[in-house]
Design a protein around this motif. Structure first.
Motif: not given
Ligand SMILES: *[C@@H]1O[C@H](CO)[C@@H](O)[C@H](O)[C@H]1NC(C)=O
Ligand SMILES: *[C@@H]1O[C@H](CO)[C@@H](O)[C@H](O)[C@H]1NC(C)=O
Ligand SMILES: *[C@@H]1O[C@H](CO)[C@@H](O)[C@H](O)[C@H]1NC(C)=O
Ligand SMILES: *[C@@H]1O[C@H](CO)[C@@H](O)[C@H](O)[C@H]1NC(C)=O
Ligand SMILES: *[C@@H]1O[C@H](CO)[C@@H](O)[C@H](O)[C@H]1NC(C)=O
Ligand SMILES: *[C@@H]1O[C@H](CO)[C@@H](O)[C@H](O)[C@H]1NC(C)=O
Length: 774
Positions: A282-307
């Motif tokens: 969130d704090w670096l939202y404006d500077v992440w590339t969309s690829d980076q955003k996807n990867q961070i989001k995927q980590a949150i979903l896969t290793y965090g929210l799923t559990f």
């Protein structure tokens, strides 16, 4: 905006990047022992001396005399409610600004042993005014209003601009100017830059499983670093901080086992890592590339929210979702909420929405009940840090992202008292640190006090916390309201009695600002209902005087010891360990037995009610006293009646602890101390450094002191694993045969230049009054 990455967009799961197993740190920050001692106070003139007190008095007196130091409604205020009048007077704001820059920070240093603030010995009735928030919209001193004010807030309807978590864009825009005009924000900003620079050259936090707390230290270190990197990036626009944050994220998304990287079996680890990734996203939202955003989001979903969703049905990972009013519920719901809010709108799986459908209500039903009716945290004074950090982060993130905290802050109508609990549990040297202490405090501080100050309009909370050594970190920059002014101690009563049956306890002191002051805190309360973080310790106390702790706690045992957390039932293995059993506390032991877990003490108390005034130099009147008596009979077998009383004597220069007890078995009075003990019959002389404490048995006649090591009696049942040694600790004891006693023990700190000690009369506890010992 253009920026370059030294590494391009490395995939988060690039394990090669894990060149991170080198030992931590080329600087001297110690990742395994927590905070480094703050640096020695800088030599040189403080602003106090540079600007001169007289000048200051003139500057501020103008404001006060003019009646323009306003106050927001302060009816929940910790002390007397705030000053007079109010109004949006530009003169008030400019006076407040000049006063702030003339004074600088109130505390001039931190003491080297305990990192506690050291206040100047100064009478300054102009600067040390009644705690208040100055009413102003002046942009040099006040935050602007949040433009995001949804009419019908919902946890899944977020503001459209970024960042949305804790620090919205309008606050970042206002911050540089506020920093320039506020000595606290300015100092904290410097420290955060310094901390970020110290982490920068370190390898990313390595994956180290600690059997006791899984990867909790790892998760919290990652969170602490990401907050600092993201903060400094946003304050500089230098993308080297974004790159450094990315390498930390990549590492933490690639280490560990393939599926359950963030260790769902110890869910705090998942929650803290999810929060860390959420903030970075969130704090670096404006500077992440969309690829980076996807990867961070995927980590949150896969290793965090799923559990997090599994935790709803799998009790082995989600036990904290039911009937847990302790830190686990706050931290776990808080982390999941932050992760979900961060990716809401970008998440096409629906998981973020689902998580927010459960965490808010679950935290309201559990985490929000952490403080009892008097504000005492259900676990321990140290666990308060973890619980309130989780609670404040979650509440603040919901408020900023969606416009409401949904009752998390006030569904428990006594939650606002928990800041008071923290202040009174803080002695001149350290906390009344009964029970377990918990893990390292990476990313955990007492800065929820700054958030609560604003939420509950209790300026004392911010004024107290802003001088503490753990204040500087990114949350403080956004939670601190720089319109706060005055001195927290001005009008603050010296004593407080916490009366909820779960944790009755008392806090008494001779001053709020003298680091050498007298402090005694004693507890009764229940021996169950503390998330198994308590000791069997009704009657336990700590005592500070002359800048030293004389009667202290042994702290946590080894969390990995078999049975340590098995239960809080009478036969729990936990109670076999010395630090947890009654023998390891500063209380009475009867027949060498543990206290009853079903204890339900009752208390009575009185105080002459002094509150400190404006000055940091407080002289207690000779008549000033307080006492607290607990009926502890229910905590003991072989004991037909037992009350323990504690009181201040002789204008708060001495302390009396008295046990009126009738037993059918032998009893022992016990106190743990770091002092060197020398005994002469009924007198014990305790020495720490160059300071001395005399302890005298006034009654019964013939009783004498003994001393011994801080370890289990040879006849005790053996715990499943050896106890931790307690090096340097001596137990001061008094042994008495079965019988009926008024056991009176007087503490005479040998204050420099003071010799008029009193020997108080012998009065049974049933006859104690405010004047019974004059
Ligand atoms: C941050 O920097 C301050 C000042 O140098 C230091 O005292 C503190 O230990 C640092 N904190 C962390 C968490 O590294
Ligand atoms: C924050 O601290 C850094 C490092 O000391 C400094 O360069 C910067 O100017 C500060 N920011 C503001 C707004 O003063
Ligand atoms: C960083 O960039 C933002 C957006 O362009 C701008 O508003 C801000 O002033 C810049 N900050 C610094 C320190 O250059
Ligand atoms: C519950 O969660 C634990 C930890 O992630 C896992 O080992 C276990 O298989 C799960 N149980 C079920 C029934 O899914
Ligand atoms: C208390 O503060 C004074 C300065 O006011 C300082 O000289 C002294 O060392 C401090 N005492 C302790 C125990 O830190
Ligand atoms: C001994 O000193 C240490 C360090 O200040 C403190 O944590 C501990 O509580 C003290 N122990 C006792 C029994 O006073």
């Amino acid at each position: 905006m253009t920026h370059s990455y030294d590494s391009g967009s490395r995939p988060l799961t690039d394990v090669n990047y894990q060149a991170a197993n080198a030992p931590y740190g080329s600087n001297n920050y110690n990742e395994s022992t927590g905070y480094l001692p703050p640096q020695k106070p800088k030599k040189g003139l403080s602003n106090w001396i540079k600007f001169g007190i007289p000048v200051l008095i003139i500057v501020i007196a103008g404001a006060v005399v003019g009646g323009i130091v306003g106050s927001k409604k302060s009816n929940k205020s910790a002390a007397a409610s705030g000053g007079s009048g109010g109004g949006n007077n530009p003169g008030a704001a400019s006076s407040a600004i000049s006063a702030k820059s003339a004074i600088g920070r109130f505390a001039t240093a931190t003491d080297t042993n305990y990192f506690m603030p050291v206040y100047p010995s100064t009478t300054n009735t102009a600067a040390f005014t009644t705690p208040t928030f100055v009413q102003t919209t002046n942009a040099n001193i006040a935050w602007p209003a949040d433009p995001f004010k949804p009419a019908n807030p919902s946890p899944t309807t977020v503001r459209t601009d970024r960042p949305r978590l804790i620090a919205p864009a309008y606050k970042w825009a206002a911050l540089p100017n506020l920093i320039k005009n506020d000595p606290y924000l300015s100092g904290w900003n410097d420290t955060i830059f310094g901390n970020a620079s110290a982490y920068y050259p370190m390898p990313p936090v390595a994956y180290v499983v600690d059997g006791a707390s899984g990867i909790l230290d790892v998760s919290r270190s990652v969170k602490m670093r990401l907050k600092a990197f993201a903060y400094v990036y946003r304050m500089t626009n230098d993308t080297k901080w974004v790159d450094r944050a990315w390498s930390e994220l990549q590492n933490a998304a690639s280490f560990g086992p393939s599926d359950d990287k963030w260790n769902s079996g110890h869910f705090l680890d998942v929650a803290e890592m999810t929060a860390a990734f959420g903030i970075a996203y969130d704090w670096l939202y404006d500077v992440w590339t969309s690829d980076q955003k996807n990867q961070i989001k995927q980590a949150i979903l896969t290793y965090g929210l799923t559990f997090g969703l599994n935790a709803q049905t799998n009790t082995s990972i989600g036990w904290w979702t039911t009937n847990v009013n302790g830190n686990w519920n706050c931290v776990c719901n808080g982390g999941l909420t932050i992760g979900a809010l961060a990716i809401l709108g970008d998440d096409t799986s629906g998981m973020a929405t689902q998580i927010l459908g459960v965490t808010v209500d679950n935290a309201k039903a559990n985490c929000a009940l952490g403080p009892s009716t008097d504000g005492t945290w259900s676990e321990t004074a140290n666990y308060w840090y973890f619980g309130t950090t989780g609670h404040a982060e979650m509440s603040s993130a919901l408020l900023t992202a969606t416009g409401s905290h949904y009752g998390l802050v006030d569904t428990n109508q006594n939650f606002h008292l928990t800041g008071l609990f923290h202040m009174y549990a803080t002695g001149p040297t350290s906390l009344f640190n009964y029970g377990d202490h918990g893990p390292n405090k990476y990313s955990t501080t007492a800065n929820a006090m700054l958030f609560y100050a604003e939420q509950y309009q209790t300026p004392e909370y911010a004024l107290f916390q802003r001088d503490q050594h753990d204040a500087p970190e990114p949350w403080s920059m956004f939670w601190y309201d720089p319109t706060v002014s005055g001195a927290f101690w001005n009008g603050l009563p010296l004593d407080h009695f916490f009366d909820d049956g779960l944790d009755q306890w008392t806090s008494m002191r001779s001053s709020w600002t003298d680091n050498d002051s007298l402090y005694v805190a004693m507890k009764a309360g229940k021996n169950q209902g503390h998330q198994t973080h308590n000791d069997l310790d009704c009657g336990d106390f700590v005592l500070d005087a002359m800048g030293t702790r004389w009667a202290g706690e042994l702290g946590s045992g080894d969390y990995l010891s078999p049975g340590y957390f098995s239960s809080d039932a009478q036969d729990s293995q936990r109670w076999l360990y010395y630090r947890k059993r009654t023998e390891g506390q500063n209380t009475i032991l009867v027949n060498k037995q543990n206290q009853n877990v079903g204890a339900a003490p009752t208390v009575k108390h009185e105080t002459t009610g002094e509150a400190q005034g404006s000055s940091t130099v407080y002289q207690d009147p000779g008549t000033s006293t307080a006492y607290w008596i607990a009926d502890l009979s229910s905590a003991y077998a072989d004991t037909s009646s037992f009350s323990r009383g504690v009181r201040m004597i002789n204008g708060r220069k001495q302390v009396l602890i008295q046990d009126d007890i009738t037993t059918t078995s032998a009893l022992q009075w016990r106190m743990h101390t770091n002092a060197t003990v020398s005994i002469n019959g009924a007198t014990a002389t305790l020495t720490i450094g160059s300071d001395t404490m005399q302890v005298q048995i006034l009654s019964p006649s013939g009783a004498t002191f003994g001393q011994g090591p801080a370890q289990r009696d040879a006849a005790d049942p053996t715990p499943p694993e050896a106890d931790q040694p307690n090096p340097g600790v001596t137990v001061l004891t008094i042994d008495l045969a079965a019988g009926n006693y008024n056991l009176e023990v007087l503490f005479n700190p040998q204050w420099s230049g003071f010799s008029s000690f009193k020997t108080p009369p012998s009065v049974p506890l049933s006859g104690w009054t405010l004047t019974s010992h004059d």
